[in-house]
Each structure stands twice: as structure tokens, then as C-alpha cells.
Enzyme design. Structure first.
Site, mmCIF file in Angstrom:
data_model
loop_
_atom_site.group_PDB
_atom_site.id
_atom_site.type_symbol
_atom_site.label_atom_id
_atom_site.label_comp_id
_atom_site.label_asym_id
_atom_site.label_seq_id
_atom_site.Cartn_x
_atom_site.Cartn_y
_atom_site.Cartn_z
ATOM 1 N N HIS A 1 -7.378 9.590 -2.047
ATOM 2 C CA HIS A 1 -6.741 9.562 -0.726
ATOM 3 C C HIS A 1 -7.621 10.184 0.373
ATOM 4 O O HIS A 1 -7.723 9.642 1.470
ATOM 5 C CB HIS A 1 -5.390 10.291 -0.812
ATOM 6 C CG HIS A 1 -4.387 9.843 0.194
ATOM 7 N ND1 HIS A 1 -3.039 9.786 -0.075
ATOM 8 C CD2 HIS A 1 -4.516 9.428 1.482
ATOM 9 C CE1 HIS A 1 -2.398 9.355 0.998
ATOM 10 N NE2 HIS A 1 -3.274 9.136 1.956
ATOM 11 N N LYS B 1 2.300 -1.329 9.567
ATOM 12 C CA LYS B 1 3.625 -0.931 9.101
ATOM 13 C C LYS B 1 4.673 -1.330 10.126
ATOM 14 O O LYS B 1 4.478 -1.129 11.331
ATOM 15 C CB LYS B 1 3.686 0.583 8.914
ATOM 16 C CG LYS B 1 4.982 1.017 8.243
ATOM 17 C CD LYS B 1 5.088 2.492 8.127
ATOM 18 C CE LYS B 1 5.437 3.108 9.459
ATOM 19 N NZ LYS B 1 5.637 4.551 9.364
ATOM 20 N N SER B 2 5.759 -1.905 9.648
ATOM 21 C CA SER B 2 6.935 -2.100 10.502
ATOM 22 C C SER B 2 8.152 -2.195 9.601
ATOM 23 O O SER B 2 8.108 -2.821 8.548
ATOM 24 C CB SER B 2 6.810 -3.374 11.338
ATOM 25 O OG SER B 2 8.041 -3.573 12.014
ATOM 26 N N TYR C 1 3.345 9.677 -0.579
ATOM 27 C CA TYR C 1 4.428 9.068 0.198
ATOM 28 C C TYR C 1 5.797 9.259 -0.473
ATOM 29 O O TYR C 1 6.826 9.060 0.160
ATOM 30 C CB TYR C 1 4.192 7.564 0.431
ATOM 31 C CG TYR C 1 2.902 7.200 1.138
ATOM 32 C CD1 TYR C 1 2.082 8.164 1.727
ATOM 33 C CD2 TYR C 1 2.491 5.869 1.219
ATOM 34 C CE1 TYR C 1 0.892 7.816 2.349
ATOM 35 C CE2 TYR C 1 1.298 5.519 1.861
ATOM 36 C CZ TYR C 1 0.506 6.499 2.418
ATOM 37 O OH TYR C 1 -0.663 6.142 3.034
ATOM 38 N N ASP D 1 0.842 -1.198 0.000
ATOM 39 C CA ASP D 1 0.000 0.000 0.000
ATOM 40 C C ASP D 1 0.875 1.246 0.000
ATOM 41 O O ASP D 1 1.537 1.552 0.978
ATOM 42 C CB ASP D 1 -0.889 -0.007 1.256
ATOM 43 C CG ASP D 1 -1.782 1.215 1.334
ATOM 44 O OD1 ASP D 1 -2.745 1.292 0.543
ATOM 45 O OD2 ASP D 1 -1.512 2.114 2.159
ATOM 46 N N LYS E 1 -2.511 5.866 -4.355
ATOM 47 C CA LYS E 1 -3.607 6.805 -4.068
ATOM 48 C C LYS E 1 -3.382 8.138 -4.767
ATOM 49 O O LYS E 1 -2.236 8.582 -4.921
ATOM 50 C CB LYS E 1 -3.700 7.064 -2.552
ATOM 51 C CG LYS E 1 -3.679 5.794 -1.709
ATOM 52 C CD LYS E 1 -3.912 6.058 -0.232
ATOM 53 C CE LYS E 1 -3.628 4.823 0.600
ATOM 54 N NZ LYS E 1 -2.208 4.628 0.940
#
Ligand code: NAD
Length: 276
Positions: free
Chosen positions: A110, A232-233, A52, A47, A77
Site C-alpha cells: 500500500h 469512486k462514486s 479499507y 480495488d 493491498k
């Protein structure tokens, strides 16, 4: 590792892996290795967003990972500044170019940004992209019921997904009910409440009982609720941990205990006013 994550069917007939990997705030230079590590851990859904600034890094990872394109599910997005019919088509071309792809699996608006009053014409451009097959599925993000209702009333085209902030402290029950009534899949951003939801004593206790981590308990709650979380990581160990949620189950009582953690927590960003 393949096939660890089951798919969720989308209204347009395609399907999305039930847990995805989000790359918000991952710098472009770090994105290729982060996505490659995620793919190695078993993620198949990535994603990103034009905002971003890392679509190129995602594209490099897709190109170099060695998997056939059709085994991956890539979402991006449209940013607010590009809303509008023709500007959407141009922004989509630019995203596709940065990704180095011929199609995306999912393209999202978005934010509704109602002050612009352009999300309906933007959605009509999305319909064109879906008809062309360059966006296999189209959807929205951060839309509230009123925004979704307007899209349905004015275009009749149902978004495949709505990606919204959702975790145990902010459960969005009325919105999820609306989604269920209209066949919209709920994607969950900040599915771990940016880590804060992991500290709730109920979560910690259930983790102990199941010999799992708090993150796995919260993600399992998402899975049983039927949402599609994108945790997220950057840590490969945590990436793998966040996928290993398909070999245990929470009981109805445990699901109810987690549902009782809803505080209607404040949204990180209010979609009705964001961008004003
Ligand atoms: P998140 O709930 O995924 O939390 C991330 C935090 O949790 C990080 O600090 C991480 O270190 C920690 N964490 C992750 N796994 C863990 C584990 N197993 N144990 C302990 N801690 C762990 O929140 P997020 O990063 O805000 O959201 C995830 C994704 O959602 C983003 O990357 C992005 O793709 C998407 N997103 C979308 C929007 C939107 O407007 N559509 C907005 C924000 C985020």
C-alpha cells in the site's frame, strides 16, 4: 453489459481492465450493494485494501454477482503494519480469507513507508505469493522513483503496477516516464482529483464541446495517457457515466490543453514521509 472496458496488458502476461472501481471509505455493510451496482454498470475490476475494512463486502459481492470468478479482477493491498516477510504472508492469508477467494488478481504494497525499511523483504514475500499463483500479479502503490529503483536493484522483479495519486492537476510525468521505461503500468488513484479537477475551465469547456461530462473528459484523458484510473462514486448514474469513455476521443490539441493543467499539485499524502 460485458466487454465495455478494454484491457491493459501487465508485464507478467495477465491484463487489467482499464477503468476500475475503488471502494475506499465505503463501509463494509454498504460494499456488497455498491460493488454489485458497479458490476451491473459494467465494471469488472474492484480495488480494495485491508485498510479499507471492506474486503468481506467485496467478497460477498463477488460471490453473489453471478459472474464466473475469472471475469472479475480483484485487487487488495497490504497495510503498513504488516510489512515484513512472514507478516506479509500472514496478512495475505487473512485478506484472502476475508475476501473468500482462492486468489487475487493483484496484490499491492500500500505504501513504501521507508522509515520501516522493510519494503524489500515485503516484496520478496510478494514474489512467493506470485510464484504460488495466489496473487496473479504483484505491484506497489505510492512508490516514488527511488523506492522503485531500489526494488529493481535488489530483487530484479519489476512490479506489474504502481498505483499513485494522479489527475490533471497532478500528472506525475517523471514517474510515468520511469514506469514506461520499465514496463510498469500506472494506476491512478483519486483520478478525478477527488472531484476538484472537474472544475477547471478547460475541462468544463472540453466537456461542452464533446457533449460529455467533466468527469468523462478527465477519465478519457487518463485512458489516452495509458493510465488505469479507479474512480469512486456511490451513485449508480455516475458509476455508469465514468465507464462511458470508450466511444469518443480527445484530439492531440485537447490532450495538450489538459496536460497544461498540471500544477504539480501537492500530493494528498507524501509517500516519502507517510507513517513516520
Ligand atoms: P476520485 O478522484 O475518484 O473522486 C471521488 C469524488 O468524485 C467523489 O466525491 C465523487 O462523488 C466524485 N465523483 C465521482 N464521479 C463523478 C462524476 N461522474 N461527476 C461528478 N463527480 C464525481 O477520488 P478518491 O475517491 O479519492 O479515489 C478513488 C479510489 O482510489 C479509491 O476508492 C481507492 O480505491 C483508491 N485510492 C487509493 C489510495 C492509495 O493509497 N493507493 C489512496 C486513495 C484512494
Amino acid at each position: 453489459m460485458t466487454g465495455v472496458v478494454p484491457d491493459v496488458r501487465l508485464g507478467n502476461g495477465t491484463s487489467i481492465p482499464q477503468v476500475g472501481f475503488g471502494v475506499f471509505r465505503v463501509p463494509d455493510v454498504d460494499t456488497e450493494p455498491a460493488v454489485l451496482a458497479a458490476i451491473e454498470a459494467g465494471y469488472r475490476s474492484i480495488d480494495t485494501a485491508s485498510l479499507y475494512g471492506n474486503e468481506e463486502g467485496v467478497g460477498r459481492a463477488v460471490a453473489s454477482c453471478g459472474l464466473p470468478r475469472e471475469e472479475l479482477f480483484v485487487s487488495t493491498k497490504l497495510w503498513n503494519d504488516d510489512q515484513g516477510h512472514d507478516s506479509t504472508l500472514r496478512a495475505f492469508d487473512a485478506s484472502l480469507h476475508r475476501l473468500g477467494l482462492e486468489y487475487v488478481d493483484l496484490y499491492l504494497i500500500h505504501w513504501p513507508k521507508p522509515s520501516l525499511d522493510r519494503y524489500v523483504e515485503t516484496w520478496r514475500a510478494f514474489e512467493t505469493l506470485a510464484a504460488d499463483g495466489r496473487a496473479r500479479a504483484i505491484g506497489v502503490s505510492n512508490f516514488q522513483i527511488a523506492h522503485l529503483q531500489r526494488l529493481l536493484d535488489e530483487t530484479g522483479v519489476v512490479p506489474a503496477v504502481n498505483q499513485v495519486e494522479l489527475h490533471t492537476r497532478l500528472q506525475q510525468e517523471p514517474l510515468r516516464r520511469f514506469h514506461a521505461e520499465h514496463g510498469i503500468v500506472t494506476e491512478a488513484w483519486s483520478p478525478l482529483g477527488q472531484g476538484q479537477a472537474l472544475q477547471d475551465p478547460t475541462v468544463v469547456e472540453l466537456a461542452r464541446r464533446h457533449d460529455r461530462t467533466p468527469a468523462q473528459v478527465v477519465l478519457r484523458w487518463h485512458v489516452q495517457l495509458g493510465t488505469v484510473p479507479v474512480p469512486k462514486s456511490a451513485d449508480p448514474r455516475r458509476q455508469a457515466e465514468n465507464l462511458a469513455v470508450f466511444d469518443f476521443a480527445l484530439t492531440d490539441d485537447e490532450m495538450a490543453a489538459l496536460s497544461a493543467l498540471d500544477r504539480g499539485a501537492e500530493l494528498a499524502t507524501d509517500p516519502a514521509t507517510f507513517g513516520h
